[in-house]
Design a protein around this motif. Structure first.
Motif, PDB file in Angstrom:
ATOM      1  N   VAL A 251      -7.395  18.517   4.272  1.00 49.79           N
ATOM      2  CA  VAL A 251      -6.228  17.684   3.887  1.00 49.79           C
ATOM      3  C   VAL A 251      -5.929  16.560   4.903  1.00 49.79           C
ATOM      4  CG1 VAL A 251      -3.781  17.467   3.077  1.00 49.79           C
ATOM      5  CG2 VAL A 251      -5.150  19.283   2.178  1.00 49.79           C
ATOM      6  N   GLY A 252      -5.838  17.082   6.020  1.00 50.65           N
ATOM      7  CA  GLY A 252      -5.776  16.088   7.204  1.00 50.65           C
ATOM      8  C   GLY A 252      -6.583  15.150   7.221  1.00 50.65           C
ATOM      9  N   LEU A 253      -7.904  15.366   7.302  1.00 44.24           N
ATOM     10  CA  LEU A 253      -9.081  14.774   7.466  1.00 44.24           C
ATOM     11  C   LEU A 253      -9.160  13.495   6.232  1.00 44.24           C
ATOM     12  CD1 LEU A 253     -11.937  14.334   9.238  1.00 44.24           C
ATOM     13  CD2 LEU A 253     -12.835  15.595   7.172  1.00 44.24           C
ATOM     14  N   LEU A 254      -8.805  13.977   5.287  1.00 44.70           N
ATOM     15  CA  LEU A 254      -8.943  13.077   4.082  1.00 44.70           C
ATOM     16  C   LEU A 254      -7.940  12.107   4.309  1.00 44.70           C
ATOM     17  CD1 LEU A 254      -9.818  15.422   0.772  1.00 44.70           C
ATOM     18  CD2 LEU A 254     -11.388  13.698   1.964  1.00 44.70           C
ATOM     19  N   SER A 255      -6.710  12.677   4.619  1.00 40.02           N
ATOM     20  CA  SER A 255      -5.595  11.545   4.667  1.00 40.02           C
ATOM     21  C   SER A 255      -5.794  10.518   5.720  1.00 40.02           C
ATOM     22  CB  SER A 255      -4.375  12.305   5.246  1.00 40.02           C
ATOM     23  OG  SER A 255      -4.339  12.867   6.398  1.00 40.02           O
ATOM     24  N   LYS A 256      -6.760  10.612   6.510  1.00 42.70           N
ATOM     25  CA  LYS A 256      -6.935   9.577   7.468  1.00 42.70           C
ATOM     26  C   LYS A 256      -8.100   8.569   7.071  1.00 42.70           C
ATOM     27  CE  LYS A 256      -4.343  11.021  10.599  1.00 42.70           C
ATOM     28  NZ  LYS A 256      -2.960  10.262  11.113  1.00 42.70           N
ATOM     29  N   ALA A 257      -8.707   8.863   5.852  1.00 40.46           N
ATOM     30  CA  ALA A 257      -9.813   8.060   5.423  1.00 40.46           C
ATOM     31  C   ALA A 257      -9.451   6.689   4.976  1.00 40.46           C
ATOM     32  CB  ALA A 257     -10.687   8.808   4.421  1.00 40.46           C
ATOM     33  N   THR A 258     -10.482   5.905   4.966  1.00 42.55           N
ATOM     34  CA  THR A 258      -9.986   4.500   4.266  1.00 42.55           C
ATOM     35  C   THR A 258     -10.497   4.575   3.034  1.00 42.55           C
ATOM     36  OG1 THR A 258     -10.466   3.261   6.513  1.00 42.55           O
ATOM     37  CG2 THR A 258     -10.557   2.001   4.581  1.00 42.55           C
ATOM     38  N   VAL A 259     -11.539   5.062   2.670  1.00 38.32           N
ATOM     39  CA  VAL A 259     -12.025   5.406   1.235  1.00 38.32           C
ATOM     40  C   VAL A 259     -12.807   6.790   1.280  1.00 38.32           C
ATOM     41  CG1 VAL A 259     -13.871   3.950   1.978  1.00 38.32           C
ATOM     42  CG2 VAL A 259     -13.278   4.438  -0.465  1.00 38.32           C
ATOM     43  N   VAL A 260     -12.690   7.442   0.226  1.00 45.72           N
ATOM     44  CA  VAL A 260     -13.665   8.606  -0.132  1.00 45.72           C
ATOM     45  C   VAL A 260     -14.652   8.495  -1.105  1.00 45.72           C
ATOM     46  CG1 VAL A 260     -13.541  11.054  -0.698  1.00 45.72           C
ATOM     47  CG2 VAL A 260     -11.861  10.298   0.686  1.00 45.72           C
ATOM     48  N   ASN A 272      -7.026  11.767  -3.596  1.00 43.25           N
ATOM     49  CA  ASN A 272      -6.284  11.090  -4.620  1.00 43.25           C
ATOM     50  C   ASN A 272      -4.788  11.207  -4.322  1.00 43.25           C
ATOM     51  OD1 ASN A 272      -5.879   9.413  -7.573  1.00 43.25           O
ATOM     52  ND2 ASN A 272      -4.864  11.430  -7.430  1.00 43.25           N
ATOM     53  N   ALA A 273      -4.668  12.529  -4.221  1.00 48.33           N
ATOM     54  CA  ALA A 273      -3.271  13.098  -4.086  1.00 48.33           C
ATOM     55  C   ALA A 273      -2.541  12.594  -2.708  1.00 48.33           C
ATOM     56  CB  ALA A 273      -2.989  14.627  -4.179  1.00 48.33           C
ATOM     57  N   MET A 274      -3.598  12.257  -1.895  1.00 52.63           N
ATOM     58  CA  MET A 274      -3.081  11.764  -0.301  1.00 52.63           C
ATOM     59  C   MET A 274      -3.102  10.295  -0.538  1.00 52.63           C
ATOM     60  SD  MET A 274      -2.853  14.774   0.818  1.00 52.63           S
ATOM     61  CE  MET A 274      -2.131  14.057   2.576  1.00 52.63           C
ATOM     62  N   CYS A 275      -3.174   9.712  -1.767  1.00 54.62           N
ATOM     63  CA  CYS A 275      -2.997   8.201  -1.911  1.00 54.62           C
ATOM     64  C   CYS A 275      -4.126   7.571  -1.055  1.00 54.62           C
ATOM     65  CB  CYS A 275      -1.507   7.569  -1.261  1.00 54.62           C
ATOM     66  SG  CYS A 275      -0.285   8.357  -2.211  1.00 54.62           S
ATOM     67  N   VAL A 276      -5.159   8.030  -1.103  1.00 51.83           N
ATOM     68  CA  VAL A 276      -6.392   7.604  -0.409  1.00 51.83           C
ATOM     69  C   VAL A 276      -7.603   6.900  -1.550  1.00 51.83           C
ATOM     70  CG1 VAL A 276      -8.625   7.934   0.946  1.00 51.83           C
ATOM     71  CG2 VAL A 276      -6.460   8.914   1.585  1.00 51.83           C
ATOM     72  N   ARG A 344     -14.761  -3.886  -2.748  1.00 49.48           N
ATOM     73  CA  ARG A 344     -13.539  -4.068  -3.288  1.00 49.48           C
ATOM     74  C   ARG A 344     -12.516  -3.165  -2.733  1.00 49.48           C
ATOM     75  NH1 ARG A 344     -12.998  -2.240  -8.928  1.00 49.48           N
ATOM     76  NH2 ARG A 344     -11.158  -3.378  -8.979  1.00 49.48           N
ATOM     77  N   VAL A 345     -12.627  -1.997  -2.254  1.00 55.99           N
ATOM     78  CA  VAL A 345     -11.832  -1.197  -1.523  1.00 55.99           C
ATOM     79  C   VAL A 345     -11.491  -1.934  -0.210  1.00 55.99           C
ATOM     80  CG1 VAL A 345     -11.217   1.031  -0.526  1.00 55.99           C
ATOM     81  CG2 VAL A 345     -12.234   1.120  -2.845  1.00 55.99           C
ATOM     82  N   ILE A 346     -12.619  -2.406   0.450  1.00 58.31           N
ATOM     83  CA  ILE A 346     -12.374  -2.912   2.021  1.00 58.31           C
ATOM     84  C   ILE A 346     -11.567  -4.195   1.654  1.00 58.31           C
ATOM     85  CG2 ILE A 346     -13.384  -3.973   3.861  1.00 58.31           C
ATOM     86  CD1 ILE A 346     -13.819  -1.039   3.597  1.00 58.31           C
ATOM     87  N   LYS A 347     -11.961  -4.926   0.702  1.00 58.70           N
ATOM     88  CA  LYS A 347     -11.099  -6.252   0.476  1.00 58.70           C
ATOM     89  C   LYS A 347      -9.440  -5.871   0.219  1.00 58.70           C
ATOM     90  CE  LYS A 347     -10.897 -10.273  -2.164  1.00 58.70           C
ATOM     91  NZ  LYS A 347      -9.416 -10.369  -2.264  1.00 58.70           N
ATOM     92  N   HIS A 348      -9.453  -4.638  -0.570  1.00 58.38           N
ATOM     93  CA  HIS A 348      -8.078  -4.607  -1.008  1.00 58.38           C
ATOM     94  C   HIS A 348      -7.236  -4.053   0.185  1.00 58.38           C
ATOM     95  CE1 HIS A 348      -9.198  -4.006  -5.538  1.00 58.38           C
ATOM     96  NE2 HIS A 348      -8.986  -5.302  -5.128  1.00 58.38           N
TER      97      HIS A 348
END
Length: 358
Positions: A251-260, A272-276, A344-348
């Motif tokens: 959970v901690g690791l995913l929360s720091k991602a730019t994208v998964v 997704n639940a971590m708003c990533v 697209r993700v990087i641009k957003h």
């Protein structure tokens, strides 16, 4: 809808597995906690799933260890023998869950509608949620809350990142780079993308965006082997954390991602639940039903193509929830399609950063 009563003081949730599905249930818990302060919630869950769910506060968990066989049912029923609930949210249609429900006493046993039932699920409930055509699983679970009179339109997870999880992530995350986490494996082998395509995507992320690429996953042999093969196939390098974290630390690791990036898997739904943002890889299953809820626009979905090519059917002729788990299905997804979604993700994310700075 059931006739609403303010006397719902004791609620039991029966959802044993899997990681993605129990993640979908959390917004129902949050709605009850916010709108019914003081409600007593008991959740019967699987042993593995508890490793994620135990960080959610305000719930009494009863662990059901399916590996114990008949003993698991006896232990569950003994643990709940003195409890009587106002409502049982019977959220799993599998035979294992249906049998488990026999030892749970409740005035209302609310389950799935007939169209989404199997294993005689309807015999184990006395109320069902309303039938909906082609409903995403997140909204399907939220329908249980609405049936009880709770007011909500969209899900809210609010999964906490523990101090232990935060420290774990900070050991590995490069704060000066955007971070791509690849969670390469689903629980079903045929839902996995190929090693060569994951490697090509990872190289693209490094070479075009100087991203830190992290491979994440559990300790199962298939996940360890895939991670090693991806690394061996890459021109660039990645950090391999497969088998090195717990679900709490994940959970901690995913929360720091730019994208998964992930196929239909539990980590995709946790992210997704971590708003990533999640780039979901879908062909065996349909993202319209089980994609990362807040990132459906980023999914690369070839389910409709797979239905025509492998079943010779239109998706509209298939039962909702049909899986096309056949060799070669995931190869319908091309690397350039996933790279475009990464663009697209990087641009957003860059656009959002610019707005914040302004």
């Amino acid at each position: 809808m059931l006739e609403f009563t303010p006397s719902y003081k004791k609620i039991c949730i029966l959802r044993l597995s899997a990681i993605g599905d129990v993640t979908h249930v959390i917004p129902v818990v949050r709605a009850m906690q916010k709108q019914w302060p003081g409600v007593e919630i008991t959740w019967v869950c699987g042993k593995f799933e508890y490793k994620l769910l135990n960080i959610i506060e305000g719930i009494n968990f009863i662990i059901f260890d399916k590996k114990k066989g008949i003993k698991a049912y006896r232990e569950l029923w003994n643990a709940l023998k003195s409890d009587h609930f106002d409502v049982l949210l019977h959220m799993q249609v599998a035979a294992r869950a249906n049998i488990a429900s026999l030892g749970i006493k409740a005035d209302i046993k609310l389950g799935w509608d007939k169209s989404r039932s199997r294993d005689f699920h309807q015999l184990f409930i006395n109320h069902s949620v309303a039938r909906e055509n082609q409903q995403h699983q997140v909204q399907g679970f939220l329908s249980f809350a609405r049936e009880l009179g709770l007011q909500l339109d969209e899900p809210s997870w609010e999964i906490p990142v523990t101090e232990k999880a935060r420290k774990f992530a900070e050991q590995y995350i490069d704060k000066d780079k955007k971070v791509l986490i690849i969670s390469a494996c689903s629980s079903h082998k045929l839902r996995n993308w190929s090693v060569s395509k994951y490697a090509e995507l990872a190289d693209y992320a490094v070479e075009h965006y100087s991203m830190q690429v992290i491979l994440s996953g559990g300790p199962a042999d298939i996940e360890v082997e895939m991670a090693n093969e991806i690394l061996a196939s890459m021109r660039t390098s990645a950090l391999n954390l497969v088998g090195k974290d717990t679900l709490e630390q994940l959970v901690g690791l995913l929360s720091k991602a730019t994208v998964v990036v992930s196929p239909d898997s539990g980590p995709a739904h946790i992210a997704n639940a971590m708003c990533v943002p999640v780039i979901g890889l879908y062909a065996c299953t349909w993202s319209k039903r089980s994609g990362p809820y807040n990132s459906l626009e980023y999914c690369v979905d070839k389910f409709e193509t797979a239905a025509k090519q492998y079943l010779n059917k239109s998706v509209n002729d298939l039962r909702w929830g049909t899986k096309i788990e056949k060799p070669g299905v995931m190869e319908l997804i091309e690397v350039d399609e996933v790279c475009r979604q990464l663009d697209r993700v990087i641009k957003h994310s860059s656009d959002k950063t610019s707005v914040i700075k302004e």
